[in-house]
Design a protein around this motif. Structure first.
Motif, PDB file in Angstrom:
ATOM      1  N   HIS A  32       0.720  -1.460   0.092  1.00 55.24           N
ATOM      2  CA  HIS A  32      -0.042  -0.091  -0.018  1.00 55.24           C
ATOM      3  C   HIS A  32       0.879   1.116  -0.133  1.00 55.24           C
ATOM      4  O   HIS A  32       0.424   2.232  -0.627  1.00 55.24           O
ATOM      5  CB  HIS A  32      -0.867   0.012   1.200  1.00 55.24           C
ATOM      6  CG  HIS A  32      -2.193  -0.424   0.728  1.00 55.24           C
ATOM      7  ND1 HIS A  32      -2.493  -1.297  -0.190  1.00 55.24           N
ATOM      8  CD2 HIS A  32      -3.563  -0.342   1.393  1.00 55.24           C
ATOM      9  CE1 HIS A  32      -3.784  -1.610  -0.299  1.00 55.24           C
ATOM     10  NE2 HIS A  32      -4.416  -1.197   0.621  1.00 55.24           N
ATOM     11  N   GLN A  83       1.844   1.892  -3.484  1.00 57.04           N
ATOM     12  CA  GLN A  83       0.802   2.455  -4.248  1.00 57.04           C
ATOM     13  C   GLN A  83       0.820   4.071  -4.046  1.00 57.04           C
ATOM     14  O   GLN A  83       0.542   5.131  -4.944  1.00 57.04           O
ATOM     15  CB  GLN A  83      -0.488   1.712  -4.041  1.00 57.04           C
ATOM     16  CG  GLN A  83      -0.411   0.371  -4.728  1.00 57.04           C
ATOM     17  CD  GLN A  83      -1.533  -0.480  -4.322  1.00 57.04           C
ATOM     18  OE1 GLN A  83      -1.628  -1.649  -4.830  1.00 57.04           O
ATOM     19  NE2 GLN A  83      -2.526  -0.115  -3.821  1.00 57.04           N
ATOM     20  N   GLU A 125      -4.425  -4.920 -11.909  1.00 54.70           N
ATOM     21  CA  GLU A 125      -3.603  -6.045 -11.487  1.00 54.70           C
ATOM     22  C   GLU A 125      -3.336  -7.014 -12.521  1.00 54.70           C
ATOM     23  O   GLU A 125      -4.314  -7.431 -13.333  1.00 54.70           O
ATOM     24  CB  GLU A 125      -4.240  -6.678 -10.273  1.00 54.70           C
ATOM     25  CG  GLU A 125      -4.342  -6.135  -8.923  1.00 54.70           C
ATOM     26  CD  GLU A 125      -5.092  -6.585  -7.776  1.00 54.70           C
ATOM     27  OE1 GLU A 125      -5.698  -7.590  -7.873  1.00 54.70           O
ATOM     28  OE2 GLU A 125      -5.390  -5.654  -6.611  1.00 54.70           O
ATOM     29  N   ASN A 183      -6.698 -10.189  -7.618  1.00 56.99           N
ATOM     30  CA  ASN A 183      -6.992 -10.785  -6.331  1.00 56.99           C
ATOM     31  C   ASN A 183      -8.355 -10.220  -5.792  1.00 56.99           C
ATOM     32  O   ASN A 183      -8.417  -9.166  -5.800  1.00 56.99           O
ATOM     33  CB  ASN A 183      -5.988 -10.069  -5.203  1.00 56.99           C
ATOM     34  CG  ASN A 183      -6.061 -10.765  -3.951  1.00 56.99           C
ATOM     35  OD1 ASN A 183      -7.153 -11.571  -3.547  1.00 56.99           O
ATOM     36  ND2 ASN A 183      -5.251 -10.176  -3.140  1.00 56.99           N
ATOM     37  N   ASP A 218       0.095  -3.879 -10.851  1.00 53.93           N
ATOM     38  CA  ASP A 218       0.211  -4.547  -9.760  1.00 53.93           C
ATOM     39  C   ASP A 218       0.553  -6.094 -10.134  1.00 53.93           C
ATOM     40  O   ASP A 218      -0.505  -6.699 -10.412  1.00 53.93           O
ATOM     41  CB  ASP A 218      -0.948  -4.259  -8.448  1.00 53.93           C
ATOM     42  CG  ASP A 218      -0.750  -5.194  -7.374  1.00 53.93           C
ATOM     43  OD1 ASP A 218       0.130  -6.065  -7.355  1.00 53.93           O
ATOM     44  OD2 ASP A 218      -1.367  -4.826  -6.332  1.00 53.93           O
ATOM     45  N   THR A 241       1.445  -8.250  -7.954  1.00 52.75           N
ATOM     46  CA  THR A 241       1.948  -9.195  -6.655  1.00 52.75           C
ATOM     47  C   THR A 241       1.369 -10.574  -7.077  1.00 52.75           C
ATOM     48  O   THR A 241       2.182 -11.619  -6.435  1.00 52.75           O
ATOM     49  CB  THR A 241       0.980  -8.681  -5.561  1.00 52.75           C
ATOM     50  OG1 THR A 241       1.289  -7.350  -5.465  1.00 52.75           O
ATOM     51  CG2 THR A 241       1.045  -9.197  -4.295  1.00 52.75           C
ATOM     52  N   MET A 242       0.434 -10.995  -7.587  1.00 53.11           N
ATOM     53  CA  MET A 242      -0.185 -12.345  -7.704  1.00 53.11           C
ATOM     54  C   MET A 242       0.421 -13.178  -8.605  1.00 53.11           C
ATOM     55  O   MET A 242       0.609 -14.514  -8.370  1.00 53.11           O
ATOM     56  CB  MET A 242      -1.682 -12.278  -7.994  1.00 53.11           C
ATOM     57  CG  MET A 242      -2.611 -11.801  -6.719  1.00 53.11           C
ATOM     58  SD  MET A 242      -3.540 -12.975  -5.964  1.00 53.11           S
ATOM     59  CE  MET A 242      -4.636 -13.479  -7.322  1.00 53.11           C
ATOM     60  N   SER A 280       3.334  -5.997  -3.785  1.00 47.66           N
ATOM     61  CA  SER A 280       3.122  -6.295  -2.194  1.00 47.66           C
ATOM     62  C   SER A 280       4.410  -7.509  -2.237  1.00 47.66           C
ATOM     63  O   SER A 280       4.126  -8.655  -2.456  1.00 47.66           O
ATOM     64  CB  SER A 280       1.845  -6.628  -1.790  1.00 47.66           C
ATOM     65  OG  SER A 280       2.023  -7.161  -0.612  1.00 47.66           O
ATOM     66  N   THR A 283       4.957  -8.636   0.501  1.00 40.79           N
ATOM     67  CA  THR A 283       4.604  -9.540   1.617  1.00 40.79           C
ATOM     68  C   THR A 283       3.943 -10.671   1.200  1.00 40.79           C
ATOM     69  O   THR A 283       4.056 -11.707   1.954  1.00 40.79           O
ATOM     70  CB  THR A 283       3.408  -8.764   2.031  1.00 40.79           C
ATOM     71  OG1 THR A 283       3.619  -7.370   2.133  1.00 40.79           O
ATOM     72  CG2 THR A 283       2.649  -9.125   3.652  1.00 40.79           C
ATOM     73  N   LYS A 284       3.732 -10.819  -0.032  1.00 41.96           N
ATOM     74  CA  LYS A 284       2.961 -12.129  -0.723  1.00 41.96           C
ATOM     75  C   LYS A 284       4.272 -13.128  -1.210  1.00 41.96           C
ATOM     76  O   LYS A 284       5.116 -13.590  -0.489  1.00 41.96           O
ATOM     77  CB  LYS A 284       1.920 -11.842  -1.499  1.00 41.96           C
ATOM     78  CG  LYS A 284       1.141 -10.681  -1.082  1.00 41.96           C
ATOM     79  CD  LYS A 284       0.400 -10.684  -0.116  1.00 41.96           C
ATOM     80  CE  LYS A 284      -0.442  -9.515   0.211  1.00 41.96           C
ATOM     81  NZ  LYS A 284      -0.648  -9.392   1.709  1.00 41.96           N
ATOM     82  N   MET A 300       6.511  -7.740   5.884  1.00 44.33           N
ATOM     83  CA  MET A 300       6.020  -6.661   5.371  1.00 44.33           C
ATOM     84  C   MET A 300       6.896  -5.928   4.086  1.00 44.33           C
ATOM     85  O   MET A 300       7.833  -5.827   4.623  1.00 44.33           O
ATOM     86  CB  MET A 300       4.987  -5.688   6.173  1.00 44.33           C
ATOM     87  CG  MET A 300       3.955  -6.279   6.852  1.00 44.33           C
ATOM     88  SD  MET A 300       2.481  -6.850   6.063  1.00 44.33           S
ATOM     89  CE  MET A 300       1.983  -5.515   4.936  1.00 44.33           C
TER      90      MET A 300
HETATM   91  C1  LIG Z   1      -2.800  -7.533  -5.027  1.00 40.67           C
HETATM   92  C2  LIG Z   1      -2.368  -6.865  -3.882  1.00 40.67           C
HETATM   93  N1  LIG Z   1      -1.802  -5.702  -3.899  1.00 40.67           N
HETATM   94  C3  LIG Z   1      -1.320  -5.028  -2.809  1.00 40.67           C
HETATM   95  C4  LIG Z   1      -1.494  -5.171  -1.761  1.00 40.67           C
HETATM   96  C5  LIG Z   1      -1.282  -4.534  -0.664  1.00 40.67           C
HETATM   97  O1  LIG Z   1      -0.028  -4.874   0.040  1.00 40.67           O
HETATM   98  P1  LIG Z   1       0.282  -4.734   1.682  1.00 40.67           P
HETATM   99  O2  LIG Z   1      -0.428  -5.519   2.171  1.00 40.67           O
HETATM  100  O3  LIG Z   1       1.847  -5.320   1.535  1.00 40.67           O
HETATM  101  O4  LIG Z   1       0.156  -3.194   1.959  1.00 40.67           O
HETATM  102  C6  LIG Z   1      -2.146  -6.527  -1.324  1.00 40.67           C
HETATM  103  C7  LIG Z   1      -2.513  -7.069  -0.110  1.00 40.67           C
HETATM  104  O5  LIG Z   1      -2.903  -8.064   0.138  1.00 40.67           O
HETATM  105  C8  LIG Z   1      -2.654  -7.279  -2.633  1.00 40.67           C
HETATM  106  O6  LIG Z   1      -3.010  -8.682  -2.437  1.00 40.67           O
END
Ligand SMILES: Cc1ncc(COP(=O)(O)O)c(C=O)c1O
Length: 427
Positions: free
Chosen positions: A88, A91, A155, A159, A184, A186-187, A206, A208-209, A218
């Protein structure tokens, strides 16, 4: 590294890292320090004036963070990256770099629920407006663009729906309107898909994932593709006009294809302060080293689980792009042929109540609000992550009342299926 263009597995382990020059330490050290001693006053002045790169203070830059940044930039094929405290935060800093009060951006309506909240509510305080578009219909993005539009955000793999997006088609619209496309990733992670190769300009994660991968730290990152001309339209003054706090430096002119990453660091991170801790940066660097191995196992397990769930009589539907009859399969084959990721949703015939009971009946799966852990994870989005959305937004985001989201881990797939089976049997 001896080759000019090392492979992805090699980059995941080596990019950005060298044995520590002072101690010889082979693993990346955790530089647990707030600040760095200057050589002399001229050196200090050059660092503060952006005439020279170097460490000043860990809110702005730190050598452990730098390894993480170089590694992710290499994996995504970008020119530079900025690591921050969370997805976050990444972003927030991206939009801070390009938006002024009264501006808008067009975003896919199928996004992580936290991003829907951030864009739709928190960003209002800055007078930044989001306009929602349908990621399965690229033309819907074009319809929302006006002269105050500053970017398009999607994305790559949404998600919680687990659906792929036609990145190249949306990139083409962005290019025609001289807007940056922010993705994004992340996934999917760069192991499955690299958005910059399909026309994106900025990638966020993120960490974190899946990149961290062990559910323990994080982090977030912004990757600069180095592709966008920030000066041409005059719409991005933070990059194209002299900065008063840096004696009139024009960031795009001075830093060229890494200007976005620099601006996000020296104007966003410096002033808002969401720095990643050196310890978390170390954990995420370590996680990234096994990304290719883990991600392939995640995908293989998820496909086996989705195939099995599809035949279960208490399951009404399974949405997993890896299934051959899934409407999203063609896009998955085009953008991510190695696999469809680990996160997907399915529907329970019993609706909202069955969703809650099913989650409670699982034994090995962990019921929590995260994805991308080694462990298998489960959540019922309508009663948790997506509960602040309106019912219409929930359905649009693929998080209706009967929906269960799985993040399939890398345990033995037979044990994963056995756990799902015993909980379904109790419904
Ligand atoms: C696709 C996606 N983008 C961004 C985020 C936000 O990331 P963070 O929780 O590290 O702030 C998440 C969190 O679940 C996410 O799944």
């Amino acid at each position: 590294m001896t080759k000019d263009n090392p492979g992805f597995n090699t980059l995941a382990i080596h990019a950005g890292a060298q044995p520590d020059p002072t101690t010889g330490a082979r693993a990346t050290p955790i530089y647990q320090t707030t600040s760095f001693v200057f050589n002399d006053t001229d050196h200090a002045a050059a660092l503060f004036g952006l005439q020279q790169f170097g460490n000043i203070y860990t809110r702005i830059m730190n050598p452990t963070q730098a390894v993480l940044e170089e590694r992710i930039a290499a994996l995504e094929g970008g020119t530079a990256a900025l690591a921050v405290a969370s997805g976050h935060a990444a972003q927030l800093l991206v939009f801070h770099t390009i938006m002024s009060p009264g501006d808008n951006f067009v975003a896919a309506n199928r996004l992580y629920g936290g991003s829907v909240n951030q864009f739709g509510h928190a960003f209002k305080s800055f007078d930044w407006q989001v306009r929602w578009a349908d990621p399965s219909d690229p033309a819907s993005f074009e319809a929302k663009i006006d002269r105050r539009t500053k970017a398009i955000f999607i994305e790559s793999l949404a998600n919680p729906g687990g659906t792929f997006v036609d990145i190249a088609a949306i990139a083409e619209i962005a290019r025609r309107h001289e807007l940056p496309l922010i993705v994004d990733n992340t996934m999917a992670t760069p192991y499955l898909l690299r958005p910059l190769e399909h026309g994106a300009d900025i990638v966020v994660h993120s960490l974190t994932k899946f990149i961290g991968g062990h559910g323990n730290s994080m982090g977030g990152v912004i990757v600069d593709g180095g592709t966008f001309d920030w000066s041409k339209s005059g719409k991005y003054p933070m990059l194209s006009e002299p900065r008063p706090e840096y004696a009139g430096v024009v960031l795009h002119q001075t830093f060229g294809n890494i200007a976005f990453a620099i601006a996000a660091r020296v104007l966003g991170l410096r002033d808002f302060g969401p720095a990643i801790s050196p310890f978390n940066a170390f954990m995420l660097v370590t996680g990234a080293e096994t990304l290719p191995l883990r991600m392939q196992r995640h995908c293989d397990n998820a496909l086996a689980v989705a195939t099995w769930l599809k035949t279960h009589d208490k399951v009404s539907w399974v949405s997993y792009a890896g299934l051959e009859d899934d409407p999203n399969h063609v896009l998955q084959q085009r953008y991510s042929p190695k696999g469809a990721g680990a996160v997907f949703t399915f529907g329970l015939k019993g609706g909202y109540e069955a969703g809650k009971r099913f989650v409670e009946g699982l034994e090995m799966f962990s019921h929590l609000a995260n994805i991308g852990d080694t462990r298998s994870l489960v959540i019922h989005p309508a009663s948790t992550t997506h509960r602040q959305l309106t019912p219409e937004q929930q359905v649009a985001a693929g998080a209706g009342p009967d929906v269960v989201r799985l993040s399939v881990g890398i345990e033995d797939v037979s044990d994963i299926i056995a756990d799902l089976e015993q909980s379904l049997a109790k419904l």
